[in-house]
Design an enzyme around this catalytic site. Structure first.
Site, PDB file in Angstrom:
ATOM      1  N   VAL A 125       0.861  -1.191   0.000  1.00 35.67           N
ATOM      2  CA  VAL A 125       0.000   0.000   0.000  1.00 35.67           C
ATOM      3  C   VAL A 125       0.890   1.231   0.000  1.00 35.67           C
ATOM      4  O   VAL A 125       1.965   1.236   0.594  1.00 35.67           O
ATOM      5  CB  VAL A 125      -0.963   0.095   1.226  1.00 35.67           C
ATOM      6  CG1 VAL A 125      -2.160  -0.818   1.054  1.00 35.67           C
ATOM      7  CG2 VAL A 125      -0.230  -0.185   2.503  1.00 35.67           C
ATOM      8  N   SER A 126       0.444   2.235  -0.720  1.00 33.64           N
ATOM      9  CA  SER A 126       1.212   3.491  -0.724  1.00 33.64           C
ATOM     10  C   SER A 126       0.671   4.390   0.389  1.00 33.64           C
ATOM     11  O   SER A 126      -0.453   4.199   0.866  1.00 33.64           O
ATOM     12  CB  SER A 126       1.050   4.200  -2.075  1.00 33.64           C
ATOM     13  OG  SER A 126      -0.306   4.522  -2.276  1.00 33.64           O
ATOM     14  N   THR A 127       1.466   5.365   0.762  1.00 39.37           N
ATOM     15  CA  THR A 127       1.051   6.295   1.804  1.00 39.37           C
ATOM     16  C   THR A 127      -0.240   6.986   1.396  1.00 39.37           C
ATOM     17  O   THR A 127      -1.164   7.157   2.185  1.00 39.37           O
ATOM     18  CB  THR A 127       2.141   7.381   2.023  1.00 39.37           C
ATOM     19  OG1 THR A 127       3.397   6.776   1.781  1.00 39.37           O
ATOM     20  CG2 THR A 127       2.095   7.955   3.416  1.00 39.37           C
ATOM     21  N   GLU A 187      -2.634   5.898  -0.633  1.00 44.81           N
ATOM     22  CA  GLU A 187      -3.792   5.021  -0.544  1.00 44.81           C
ATOM     23  C   GLU A 187      -4.264   4.849   0.900  1.00 44.81           C
ATOM     24  O   GLU A 187      -5.451   4.797   1.187  1.00 44.81           O
ATOM     25  CB  GLU A 187      -3.451   3.630  -1.122  1.00 44.81           C
ATOM     26  CG  GLU A 187      -3.391   3.607  -2.637  1.00 44.81           C
ATOM     27  CD  GLU A 187      -2.711   2.366  -3.170  1.00 44.81           C
ATOM     28  OE1 GLU A 187      -3.058   1.958  -4.274  1.00 44.81           O
ATOM     29  OE2 GLU A 187      -1.820   1.816  -2.480  1.00 44.81           O
ATOM     30  N   GLN A 188      -3.264   4.743   1.775  1.00 43.98           N
ATOM     31  CA  GLN A 188      -3.603   4.585   3.188  1.00 43.98           C
ATOM     32  C   GLN A 188      -4.389   5.787   3.677  1.00 43.98           C
ATOM     33  O   GLN A 188      -5.420   5.656   4.351  1.00 43.98           O
ATOM     34  CB  GLN A 188      -2.323   4.445   4.032  1.00 43.98           C
ATOM     35  CG  GLN A 188      -1.772   3.035   4.025  1.00 43.98           C
ATOM     36  CD  GLN A 188      -0.442   2.949   4.753  1.00 43.98           C
ATOM     37  OE1 GLN A 188       0.428   3.821   4.589  1.00 43.98           O
ATOM     38  NE2 GLN A 188      -0.286   1.926   5.554  1.00 43.98           N
TER      39      GLN A 188
END
Ligand SMILES: [Zn+2]
Length: 497
Positions: free
Chosen positions: A9-11, A13-14
């Site tokens: 997960v990318s920052t 998306e989080q």
């Protein structure tokens, strides 16, 4: 099966969607278990962008795949691997090359424009690669072929091929067999089956060493132009050392064609003259028919054709001849020729094998006769000492050996008879004389098969002109011309049984 799961997960998306690693991990594990994984390893990148390939988790995964520790990689969707199509393709290729399969959880992704693009491009690349490899291979082979070397192996029976040099040479012991196959087939009326059987009787090993000669293999050898030195590769003729001469090869082709014609003329019943009869009035060949006349079904020959085009439908009404008297007439002619074997024999001269060849074949025969004898002795010994029961299998085995021995002995007698003539020029003569003498005193007891092969050996063609009365029974108005195979014998005679 060893599974690896990769989650990322990318920052962004989080923060934006509240996505977490845990949610991906759970579904990936479930998938791995449902696929039957026996070991599951996890590779994760948290808060890392999918735009770069340099990610700790991904690096570890690639290393694990490269070293062959992974069978299947489970990822939610290709976006997890990379956000760039080029990278996705690169990774897919790398994994597949290492023998690992990619498994995406999110099947709906395939229906997105990105998914379709991904598969379309992947497919195109795979196709392109395959084509490139194929082309490279063909180019290489053609190049070699043009240079006179032989590209991919020439693995035909009778030849040796060295992959390193591309050199083709004749394998003597096999070439001898190839020549026998052609000689026997052309000069003796034993057919493809007979050739195969003789090879088996003689114990000639096949290329694979095990197993028996099959008629298809014999046929393939007889029809392959490689044996006159012409090897075709992708439309290019390449010269290789010939094993038989052109004349012999051509004769074999003619005879194969003739055999096919004879086969085509075969009916439900046995017809002595099938394939030899021609109607003198319409030019059609006459084939055997089993037909009714006044309620009685009998064998007949007819020139009538059905559904073969309008021009060659035959006589109208179709010519029908009762088979029995016609066959008798021709058989009388053949018998009269057999009674004058010298006349016959002279013509058969050109088709006789040479003395050396006969000796070589005799040598082979003797060897195999001895082997059969040893085999029989071994079985009998085993029986005597109680090691073997005289069951159906053993009886069959013994009978088989006996049959083989008898056939070989027959052949030996034939060959020896051929040698008695002394010089090569007289072999055919004495051989044929021997056959005639042997047959003459029992002409009336010969079985159908023997009669048929004798007719075929001596008769080239039979032309029937005129019509028969009473449903083919009355042949008085019919002229039968029997054309002999042998040029020096008078051709043509009106048959009167
Ligand atoms: Zn006709």
């Amino acid at each position: 099966m060893r599974a690896a799961i990769y989650i990322r997960v990318s920052t962004e998306e989080q923060a934006k969607h509240g996505y977490s690693l845990a949610e991906q991990r759970g579904s990936c594990y479930r998938r791995a278990i449902s696929l039957g994984a026996t070991a599951i390893s996890e590779f994760a990148d948290e808060g890392v962008s999918g735009a770069t390939l340099d990610r700790p988790g991904l690096n570890a995964l690639r290393e694990a795949v490269r070293s062959g520790r992974v069978d299947v990689i489970i990822v939610r969707d290709p976006d997890r691997l990379s956000r760039r199509l080029a990278h996705q393709l690169l990774l897919t290729e790398e994994f597949e090359r290492a023998g690992a399969r990619l498994d995406f959880l999110d099947f709906t992704w395939q229906d997105t424009p990105e998914g379709r693009m991904f598969y379309a491009i992947r497919g195109a690349i795979a196709e392109f690669e395959k084509e490139k490899i194929r082309e490279r291979m063909i180019r290489g082979k053609l190049q070699k072929a043009r240079e006179g070397g032989i590209p991919v192996g020439l693995y035909n029976y009778g030849y040796t091929y060295e992959p390193q040099t591309g050199r083709v040479s004749v394998r003597e012991e096999e070439a001898w067999v190839v020549e026998r196959i052609f000689q026997w087939f052309v000069h003796e009326d034993i057919g493809v089956n007979g050739v195969a059987r003789r090879l088996n009787d003689m114990g000639v090993p096949t290329r694979k060493r095990r197993g028996l000669w099959h008629r298809m293999v014999v046929r393939q050898i007889l029809t392959n132009p490689v044996y006159i030195g012409r090897w075709r590769y992708k439309g290019i003729d390449i010269s290789v050392p010939p094993i038989v001469d052109n004349t012999l090869w051509e004769k074999a082709q003619e005879k194969l064609k003739e055999a096919r014609r004879l086969w085509a003329g075969r009916g439900r019943h046995d017809y002595l003259l099938s394939g030899l009869l021609t109607c003198g009035d319409c030019g059609n060949s006459m084939t055997g028919v089993y037909s009714q006349w006044w309620g009685v079904a009998e064998r007949r020959y007819s020139c009538r054709r059905k559904n073969r085009g309008t021009q060659i439908t035959g006589c109208r009404p179709g010519k029908m001849l009762l088979a029995e008297p016609l066959e008798q007439a021709v058989w009388q002619q053949v018998c009269s020729w057999l009674k004058d074997p010298d006349k016959l024999a002279r013509a058969a001269l050109e088709s006789s094998p040479g003395v050396e060849e006969i000796h070589a074949e005799l040598e082979h025969l003797e060897k195999h006769l001895k082997e059969i004898e040893r085999g029989r002795a071994a079985v009998l010994d085993a029986l005597a000492s109680g090691l073997l029961d005289l069951d159906a299998y053993t009886r069959d085995k013994l009978a088989q050996l006996k049959r083989r021995r008898e056939r070989l002995e027959e052949r030996r007698a034939e060959l020896t008879a051929g040698l008695e003539g002394g010089t090569a020029g007289h072999q055919g003569l004495s051989h044929l004389r021997a056959v005639a003498v042997e047959v003459l005193h029992k002409l009336d007891e010969l079985d159908f098969g023997t009669k048929k092969s004798l007719v075929r050996a001596l008769v080239a063609r039979i032309i029937v002109s005129g019509r028969a009365g009473s449903g083919g029974h009355d042949l008085s108005g019919v002229e039968i011309t029997v054309v002999s195979r042998i040029p020096c014998v008078e051709t043509g005679e009106s048959g009167d049984p």
